[in-house]
Design a protein around this motif. Sequence first.
Motif, PDB file in Angstrom:
ATOM      1  N   ASP A  54     -27.430   8.033  -2.178  1.00 46.58           N
ATOM      2  CA  ASP A  54     -26.129   8.598  -2.537  1.00 46.58           C
ATOM      3  C   ASP A  54     -25.227   7.434  -2.948  1.00 46.58           C
ATOM      4  OD1 ASP A  54     -23.632   9.801  -2.731  1.00 46.58           O
ATOM      5  OD2 ASP A  54     -24.022  11.177  -1.082  1.00 46.58           O
ATOM      6  N   VAL A  55     -25.265   7.108  -4.231  1.00 51.86           N
ATOM      7  CA  VAL A  55     -24.619   5.889  -4.712  1.00 51.86           C
ATOM      8  C   VAL A  55     -23.117   5.902  -4.460  1.00 51.86           C
ATOM      9  CG1 VAL A  55     -24.321   6.750  -7.066  1.00 51.86           C
ATOM     10  CG2 VAL A  55     -24.458   4.300  -6.667  1.00 51.86           C
ATOM     11  N   GLU A  56     -22.486   7.059  -4.538  1.00 52.95           N
ATOM     12  CA  GLU A  56     -21.041   7.126  -4.309  1.00 52.95           C
ATOM     13  C   GLU A  56     -20.691   6.729  -2.875  1.00 52.95           C
ATOM     14  OE1 GLU A  56     -19.554  10.911  -5.481  1.00 52.95           O
ATOM     15  OE2 GLU A  56     -20.325  10.773  -7.516  1.00 52.95           O
ATOM     16  N   VAL A  57     -21.489   7.204  -1.933  1.00 55.37           N
ATOM     17  CA  VAL A  57     -21.254   6.874  -0.521  1.00 55.37           C
ATOM     18  C   VAL A  57     -21.515   5.393  -0.277  1.00 55.37           C
ATOM     19  CG1 VAL A  57     -22.034   7.246   1.846  1.00 55.37           C
ATOM     20  CG2 VAL A  57     -21.727   9.200   0.312  1.00 55.37           C
ATOM     21  N   GLN A  58     -22.637   4.889  -0.818  1.00 52.72           N
ATOM     22  CA  GLN A  58     -22.998   3.496  -0.597  1.00 52.72           C
ATOM     23  C   GLN A  58     -21.986   2.532  -1.217  1.00 52.72           C
ATOM     24  OE1 GLN A  58     -25.443   2.258   1.229  1.00 52.72           O
ATOM     25  NE2 GLN A  58     -26.331   4.225   1.798  1.00 52.72           N
ATOM     26  N   VAL A  59     -21.544   2.845  -2.422  1.00 49.09           N
ATOM     27  CA  VAL A  59     -20.543   1.996  -3.077  1.00 49.09           C
ATOM     28  C   VAL A  59     -19.233   2.048  -2.300  1.00 49.09           C
ATOM     29  CG1 VAL A  59     -19.102   1.731  -5.128  1.00 49.09           C
ATOM     30  CG2 VAL A  59     -21.557   2.096  -5.377  1.00 49.09           C
ATOM     31  N   GLY A  60     -18.848   3.232  -1.863  1.00 53.39           N
ATOM     32  CA  GLY A  60     -17.619   3.367  -1.082  1.00 53.39           C
ATOM     33  C   GLY A  60     -17.664   2.552   0.198  1.00 53.39           C
ATOM     34  N   ASP A  61     -18.801   2.594   0.885  1.00 51.68           N
ATOM     35  CA  ASP A  61     -18.955   1.804   2.113  1.00 51.68           C
ATOM     36  C   ASP A  61     -18.877   0.315   1.817  1.00 51.68           C
ATOM     37  OD1 ASP A  61     -19.252   4.135   3.538  1.00 51.68           O
ATOM     38  OD2 ASP A  61     -21.442   3.990   3.723  1.00 51.68           O
ATOM     39  N   THR A  62     -19.465  -0.103   0.689  1.00 55.23           N
ATOM     40  CA  THR A  62     -19.439  -1.521   0.331  1.00 55.23           C
ATOM     41  C   THR A  62     -18.030  -1.978  -0.018  1.00 55.23           C
ATOM     42  OG1 THR A  62     -21.718  -1.400  -0.476  1.00 55.23           O
ATOM     43  CG2 THR A  62     -20.388  -3.256  -1.231  1.00 55.23           C
ATOM     44  N   ILE A  63     -17.278  -1.146  -0.708  1.00 57.24           N
ATOM     45  CA  ILE A  63     -15.887  -1.475  -1.013  1.00 57.24           C
ATOM     46  C   ILE A  63     -15.106  -1.692   0.277  1.00 57.24           C
ATOM     47  CG2 ILE A  63     -13.717  -0.506  -1.901  1.00 57.24           C
ATOM     48  CD1 ILE A  63     -15.340   0.778  -4.147  1.00 57.24           C
ATOM     49  N   ARG A 110      -5.683  -3.967  12.902  1.00 54.70           N
ATOM     50  CA  ARG A 110      -4.837  -2.852  12.472  1.00 54.70           C
ATOM     51  C   ARG A 110      -4.706  -2.836  10.953  1.00 54.70           C
ATOM     52  NH1 ARG A 110       0.202  -1.481  10.950  1.00 54.70           N
ATOM     53  NH2 ARG A 110       0.817  -3.663  10.747  1.00 54.70           N
ATOM     54  N   THR A 111      -4.440  -3.991  10.377  1.00 58.09           N
ATOM     55  CA  THR A 111      -4.306  -4.085   8.921  1.00 58.09           C
ATOM     56  C   THR A 111      -5.619  -3.770   8.220  1.00 58.09           C
ATOM     57  OG1 THR A 111      -2.609  -5.796   9.205  1.00 58.09           O
ATOM     58  CG2 THR A 111      -3.596  -5.593   7.022  1.00 58.09           C
ATOM     59  N   MET A 112      -6.697  -4.281   8.765  1.00 62.43           N
ATOM     60  CA  MET A 112      -8.015  -4.033   8.202  1.00 62.43           C
ATOM     61  C   MET A 112      -8.313  -2.536   8.167  1.00 62.43           C
ATOM     62  SD  MET A 112     -11.699  -5.449   9.577  1.00 62.43           S
ATOM     63  CE  MET A 112     -10.984  -7.091   9.824  1.00 62.43           C
ATOM     64  N   ASN A 113      -8.048  -1.857   9.268  1.00 62.33           N
ATOM     65  CA  ASN A 113      -8.316  -0.419   9.340  1.00 62.33           C
ATOM     66  C   ASN A 113      -7.432   0.370   8.368  1.00 62.33           C
ATOM     67  OD1 ASN A 113     -10.303  -0.702  11.295  1.00 62.33           O
ATOM     68  ND2 ASN A 113      -8.874  -0.454  13.004  1.00 62.33           N
ATOM     69  N   MET A 114      -6.189  -0.077   8.178  1.00 65.05           N
ATOM     70  CA  MET A 114      -5.295   0.607   7.251  1.00 65.05           C
ATOM     71  C   MET A 114      -5.843   0.550   5.833  1.00 65.05           C
ATOM     72  SD  MET A 114      -1.272   0.018   8.151  1.00 65.05           S
ATOM     73  CE  MET A 114      -1.338  -1.717   7.718  1.00 65.05           C
ATOM     74  N   TYR A 115      -6.287  -0.640   5.415  1.00 66.21           N
ATOM     75  CA  TYR A 115      -6.770  -0.784   4.048  1.00 66.21           C
ATOM     76  C   TYR A 115      -8.140  -0.129   3.857  1.00 66.21           C
ATOM     77  CZ  TYR A 115      -2.950  -3.695   2.466  1.00 66.21           C
ATOM     78  OH  TYR A 115      -1.706  -4.144   2.088  1.00 66.21           O
ATOM     79  N   LYS A 116      -8.988  -0.172   4.891  1.00 70.85           N
ATOM     80  CA  LYS A 116     -10.273   0.514   4.802  1.00 70.85           C
ATOM     81  C   LYS A 116     -10.067   2.013   4.618  1.00 70.85           C
ATOM     82  CE  LYS A 116     -13.482  -2.481   7.323  1.00 70.85           C
ATOM     83  NZ  LYS A 116     -14.390  -2.548   8.479  1.00 70.85           N
ATOM     84  N   GLN A 117      -9.132   2.556   5.386  1.00 65.34           N
ATOM     85  CA  GLN A 117      -8.849   3.984   5.273  1.00 65.34           C
ATOM     86  C   GLN A 117      -8.265   4.311   3.895  1.00 65.34           C
ATOM     87  OE1 GLN A 117      -6.277   5.525   8.314  1.00 65.34           O
ATOM     88  NE2 GLN A 117      -6.407   7.634   7.593  1.00 65.34           N
ATOM     89  N   ALA A 118      -7.434   3.423   3.389  1.00 64.60           N
ATOM     90  CA  ALA A 118      -6.811   3.656   2.085  1.00 64.60           C
ATOM     91  C   ALA A 118      -7.855   3.692   0.971  1.00 64.60           C
ATOM     92  CB  ALA A 118      -5.770   2.582   1.802  1.00 64.60           C
ATOM     93  N   VAL A 119      -8.749   2.694   0.928  1.00 65.91           N
ATOM     94  CA  VAL A 119      -9.728   2.645  -0.169  1.00 65.91           C
ATOM     95  C   VAL A 119     -10.794   3.715  -0.027  1.00 65.91           C
ATOM     96  CG1 VAL A 119      -9.361   0.197  -0.626  1.00 65.91           C
ATOM     97  CG2 VAL A 119     -11.155   0.898   0.983  1.00 65.91           C
ATOM     98  N   SER A 120     -10.917   4.307   1.153  1.00 62.55           N
ATOM     99  CA  SER A 120     -11.892   5.384   1.319  1.00 62.55           C
ATOM    100  C   SER A 120     -11.510   6.599   0.483  1.00 62.55           C
ATOM    101  CB  SER A 120     -12.007   5.786   2.790  1.00 62.55           C
ATOM    102  OG  SER A 120     -10.815   6.416   3.245  1.00 62.55           O
ATOM    103  N   ALA A 121     -10.248   6.642   0.027  1.00 58.53           N
ATOM    104  CA  ALA A 121      -9.780   7.763  -0.797  1.00 58.53           C
ATOM    105  C   ALA A 121     -10.161   7.597  -2.268  1.00 58.53           C
ATOM    106  CB  ALA A 121      -8.261   7.900  -0.676  1.00 58.53           C
ATOM    107  N   GLU A 149     -12.195   7.898  -5.327  1.00 55.41           N
ATOM    108  CA  GLU A 149     -13.326   8.747  -5.702  1.00 55.41           C
ATOM    109  C   GLU A 149     -14.167   8.071  -6.781  1.00 55.41           C
ATOM    110  OE1 GLU A 149     -11.936  12.571  -6.824  1.00 55.41           O
ATOM    111  OE2 GLU A 149     -11.019  13.006  -4.871  1.00 55.41           O
ATOM    112  N   LEU A 150     -15.472   8.217  -6.656  1.00 53.58           N
ATOM    113  CA  LEU A 150     -16.395   7.566  -7.584  1.00 53.58           C
ATOM    114  C   LEU A 150     -17.172   8.598  -8.399  1.00 53.58           C
ATOM    115  CD1 LEU A 150     -17.624   4.946  -4.997  1.00 53.58           C
ATOM    116  CD2 LEU A 150     -16.125   4.484  -6.933  1.00 53.58           C
ATOM    117  N   ASN A 151     -16.518   9.708  -8.664  1.00 52.31           N
ATOM    118  CA  ASN A 151     -17.158  10.764  -9.448  1.00 52.31           C
ATOM    119  C   ASN A 151     -17.449  10.273 -10.862  1.00 52.31           C
ATOM    120  OD1 ASN A 151     -16.877  12.509  -7.275  1.00 52.31           O
ATOM    121  ND2 ASN A 151     -14.856  13.191  -7.951  1.00 52.31           N
TER     122      ASN A 151
END
Length: 252
Positions: free
Chosen positions: A106-115, A145-156, A158-160
């Motif tokens: 699932d390339v979208e999931v894998q790329v998202g995790d890598t980002i 705290r900062t790391m988690n904020m940015y990780k959560q932000a980039v999780s949005a 979409e790689l459609n």
Amino acid sequence: MKKFTRVIGLLCACVVLASCASREVKGSGVKGKEADMVKRTVKILDYQGSTFGKEVPQWVMLVAEGQYSSQVLKEVMPDVAGKKTFVTIGRGDNLEFVENWTDMVDVEVQVGDTIQRVVGKAVEATMKGGNKEVADKSEPTEIERTMNMYKQAVSAVELNGLEKKASYWVKRRVYDIDDRNSFQDDYEYYAVWAMDEKVFNRQLEAALQSVESNTSEGEALKQILRQKLESTVVVSNNNSVNDSADEIIFSF
């Protein structure tokens, strides 16, 4: 043959890619009569197209030097012009397995995790003192705290619409650096994926701006994250490949 051996050795230094794009891809001017080549501790036993004496595409050599960015690849890969590129790399002792992992993942999931991984490393490095504009020797709790904020932000983001633009395989024999009688054979299989660059950049910008920051240090951190994510994201089923890709991203 000596000249070819010296140049093809670059393929063993990093990663190897070759195009199966629908349009013509510029060649590197390098090819050989055989696939059997030796360089340092790696021997190339076979590679895609070797039977027909095909030359190695020019962008293969660029990637071998760690030049993963879309800006570089689009100069020699017509099909990625105006695209944001991603690379998946499978490594294992069975070609069918590595092909299936790379193509069926699932390339979208894998790329998202890598980002998210790249963002996490960038935040930690800069807040610990890796960048003079941002570093303030932050407390571990603030870094997390900062790391988690940015990780959560980039999780949005979409790689459609990701499409595979090229793929390539190579069979290698990897020798023990101290004992050439000890070796292991494996395959590496590479796929290049792409999506509209404007769409990706727009989503990334929205994700970063969603994190509130009213300080110059916070804005500098966002700029650093943008720069790191300009490089092609590399995803692999092998941790050493991921680590090598991260080293290139964090070398600037």
